[in-house]
Design an enzyme around this catalytic site. Structure first.
Site, PDB file in Angstrom:
ATOM      1  N   PHE A 128       0.840  -1.165  -0.187  1.00 55.64           N
ATOM      2  CA  PHE A 128       0.009   0.043   0.081  1.00 55.64           C
ATOM      3  C   PHE A 128       1.088   1.413   0.156  1.00 55.64           C
ATOM      4  O   PHE A 128       1.849   1.263   0.669  1.00 55.64           O
ATOM      5  CB  PHE A 128      -0.924   0.007   1.318  1.00 55.64           C
ATOM      6  CG  PHE A 128      -1.848   1.202   1.300  1.00 55.64           C
ATOM      7  CD1 PHE A 128      -2.739   1.314   0.392  1.00 55.64           C
ATOM      8  CD2 PHE A 128      -1.444   2.386   1.946  1.00 55.64           C
ATOM      9  CE1 PHE A 128      -3.702   2.558   0.529  1.00 55.64           C
ATOM     10  CE2 PHE A 128      -2.109   3.475   1.949  1.00 55.64           C
ATOM     11  CZ  PHE A 128      -3.229   3.588   1.009  1.00 55.64           C
ATOM     12  N   ASP A 215       9.175   2.731   1.644  1.00 57.14           N
ATOM     13  CA  ASP A 215       8.023   3.337   2.164  1.00 57.14           C
ATOM     14  C   ASP A 215       7.752   3.479   3.657  1.00 57.14           C
ATOM     15  O   ASP A 215       7.430   2.253   4.061  1.00 57.14           O
ATOM     16  CB  ASP A 215       6.637   3.099   1.396  1.00 57.14           C
ATOM     17  CG  ASP A 215       5.549   3.664   1.749  1.00 57.14           C
ATOM     18  OD1 ASP A 215       5.532   4.526   2.846  1.00 57.14           O
ATOM     19  OD2 ASP A 215       4.597   3.495   1.094  1.00 57.14           O
ATOM     20  N   LYS A 245       2.767  10.476   7.797  1.00 53.66           N
ATOM     21  CA  LYS A 245       2.052  10.358   8.969  1.00 53.66           C
ATOM     22  C   LYS A 245       2.380  11.066  10.221  1.00 53.66           C
ATOM     23  O   LYS A 245       1.985  12.228  10.353  1.00 53.66           O
ATOM     24  CB  LYS A 245       1.750   8.721   9.050  1.00 53.66           C
ATOM     25  CG  LYS A 245       0.926   8.058   7.872  1.00 53.66           C
ATOM     26  CD  LYS A 245       0.278   7.072   8.347  1.00 53.66           C
ATOM     27  CE  LYS A 245      -0.880   6.757   7.342  1.00 53.66           C
ATOM     28  NZ  LYS A 245      -0.501   5.802   6.306  1.00 53.66           N
TER      29      LYS A 245
HETATM   30  C1  LIG Z   1      -0.620   6.056   4.714  1.00 55.02           C
HETATM   31  C2  LIG Z   1       0.223   5.537   3.849  1.00 55.02           C
HETATM   32  C3  LIG Z   1       0.656   6.081   2.634  1.00 55.02           C
HETATM   33  C4  LIG Z   1      -0.336   7.269   2.183  1.00 55.02           C
HETATM   34  O1  LIG Z   1      -0.361   8.341   3.009  1.00 55.02           O
HETATM   35  P1  LIG Z   1      -1.326   9.640   2.987  1.00 55.02           P
HETATM   36  O2  LIG Z   1      -0.832  10.604   3.744  1.00 55.02           O
HETATM   37  O3  LIG Z   1      -2.558   9.041   3.113  1.00 55.02           O
HETATM   38  O4  LIG Z   1      -1.324   9.955   1.262  1.00 55.02           O
HETATM   39  C5  LIG Z   1       1.383   5.483   1.748  1.00 55.02           C
HETATM   40  N1  LIG Z   1       2.091   4.451   2.433  1.00 55.02           N
HETATM   41  C6  LIG Z   1       2.121   3.897   3.238  1.00 55.02           C
HETATM   42  C7  LIG Z   1       2.922   2.500   3.630  1.00 55.02           C
HETATM   43  C8  LIG Z   1       1.215   4.353   4.284  1.00 55.02           C
HETATM   44  O5  LIG Z   1       0.682   3.659   5.219  1.00 55.02           O
END
Ligand SMILES: *Cc1c(COP(=O)(O)O)cnc(C)c1O
Length: 389
Positions: A128, A215, A245
């Protein structure tokens, strides 16, 4: 219930209006223990007084100028993040998905400069990376991608946790210029790869001159007991890192960090953002980083995470409904053999806010400032729900 919001969320039947530490209060003043932190965002808890003061002060001083002149707070934030990660340069954005878009564009540009006209990026199953078109294309096929074709081209997908599969893909296709993955998959069900996975990927990427891109949007910023989760493993410093985040504790701010040649490929005019890295967001992030250090949240995530998992294991020992209890620090998943929605509803009735991801996985991402009593309350609410009490 609003008739004027797009129906993108199946929302819980509650509206929070105020918070304090790990507590949230609804419209009637009922108190809930927050075990999800707005999805790994409010790691300092709610209404942190030091952050609130910094935001008020900055709002009275300067909120936004766009990236027309120099922004000293942005320079300081970039330097701070580079010190923490061993990276060379940062591009500051507002959201995780934007940080990922930056990562993807950077990788393509990196390939382009090496004479590869259609560069590809290796991604993994179950990933994700956010909700923009580029990010969903890099993410796992399924409901994220459904109905949004044509997707962005140029991704090759291998199983998560399998370094040999990644190495084979890199060896078999010289147009793959980079690999992108989460050190622990969040939305994908709190999946932890085998130890040594990232180190093996680092080596494979080095052999094939590909960028290793992590990520760390969910796993970063003390959540797993390190500033960033890849730092649990030796010798696997990435070339590119996405962080978001928890960086602003709720104020939108995110970053794409890069080192070496990867840090130099984005040049004037090639990428940009209006809000990204504005003084308010950078002041928030700098304050958050200071607070995380002062409160020693890495140590706290480890000790409170261990307590929470220990209590879960104690209460759920021998329970056939539980497939696995896993995680790292305060990123914890309880995988069930069947859908876990009833556990979330049960916990909400006990005024504990938890989350379910991947249908069958109870996900716990409490604020990193929780104390031992709160860790126990969370574990007990989950256990009661799983056991149907
Ligand atoms: C939440 C998340 C995203 C996306 O971040 P947003 O601020 O919602 O655009 C991307 N990668 C990971 C692993 C996430 O947990």
């Amino acid at each position: 219930m609003s008739d004027h919001l797009m129906k993108t969320y199946a929302r819980l039947p509650v509206a929070f209006v105020r918070g304090e530490g790990a507590w949230l209060y609804d419209e009637d003043g009922t108190r809930y223990l927050d075990a999800i932190s707005g999805i790994a965002v409010c790691s300092l808890g709610h209404a942190d007084p030091v952050l609130a003061d910094a935001l008020c002060d900055q709002a009275r001083t300067l909120i936004h100028t766009a990236n027309l002149g120099h922004i000293r707070l942005q320079e300081r934030l970039a330097e701070r993040l580079c010190t923490i990660t061993g990276m060379d340069r940062a591009f500051i954005t507002n959201t995780g998905a934007e940080a990922i878009e930056t990562v993807l564009k950077l990788a393509r540009r990196f390939g382009f400069e090496r004479g590869i006209e259609q560069p590809k990026i290796l991604v993994v199953e179950g990933a994700f990376h956010g909700r923009t078109l580029g990010a969903i294309s890099a993410s796992a096929p399924g409901k994220l991608q459904h109905g949004f074709a044509p997707l962005v081209d140029g991704f090759v997908r291998v199983p998560y946790g399998d370094a040999d599969a990644a190495r084979a893909a890199l060896a078999g296709d010289p147009s793959i210029v980079a690999m992108l993955l989460e050190p622990i998959q969040g939305e994908g069900g709190v999946k932890r790869p085998p130890d040594g996975y990232l180190t093996a990927l680092r080596r494979a990427c080095d052999e094939h001159r590909a960028l290793l891109m992590v990520d760390e949007i969910q796993t970063g910023l003390c959540r797993t007991g390190r500033w960033y989760a890849h730092q649990h493993e030796p010798d696997c410093r990435p070339d590119v890192l996405a962080s978001a985040k928890a960086l602003g504790n709720g104020v939108p701010v995110a970053a794409c960090l890069a080192r070496g040649a990867a840090a130099e490929v984005l040049t004037p005019g090639s990428h940009g953002t209006t809000y990204g890295g504005n003084p308010l967001a950078c002041r928030a992030a700098l304050t958050v980083l200071d607070r995380m250090e002062a409160l020693d949240l890495n140590a706290r995530a480890e000790t409170m995470g261990a307590r929470l998992v220990e209590r879960l294991r104690e209460r759920l020992a021998g329970c056939e409904r539980v497939v696995e209890i896993r995680g790292r620090g305060l990123m914890i998943g309880v995988e069930l053999a069947d859908p876990a929605g009833d556990v979330r509803d049960h916990a909400l009735k006990q005024h504990v806010l938890i989350n379910v991801t991947h249908e069958r996985v109870i996900r716990l991402l409490p604020p990193l400032i929780i104390d031992a009593d709160q860790a126990r309350t969370i574990a007990d609410a989950v256990a009661d729900g799983v056991l149907g009490r």
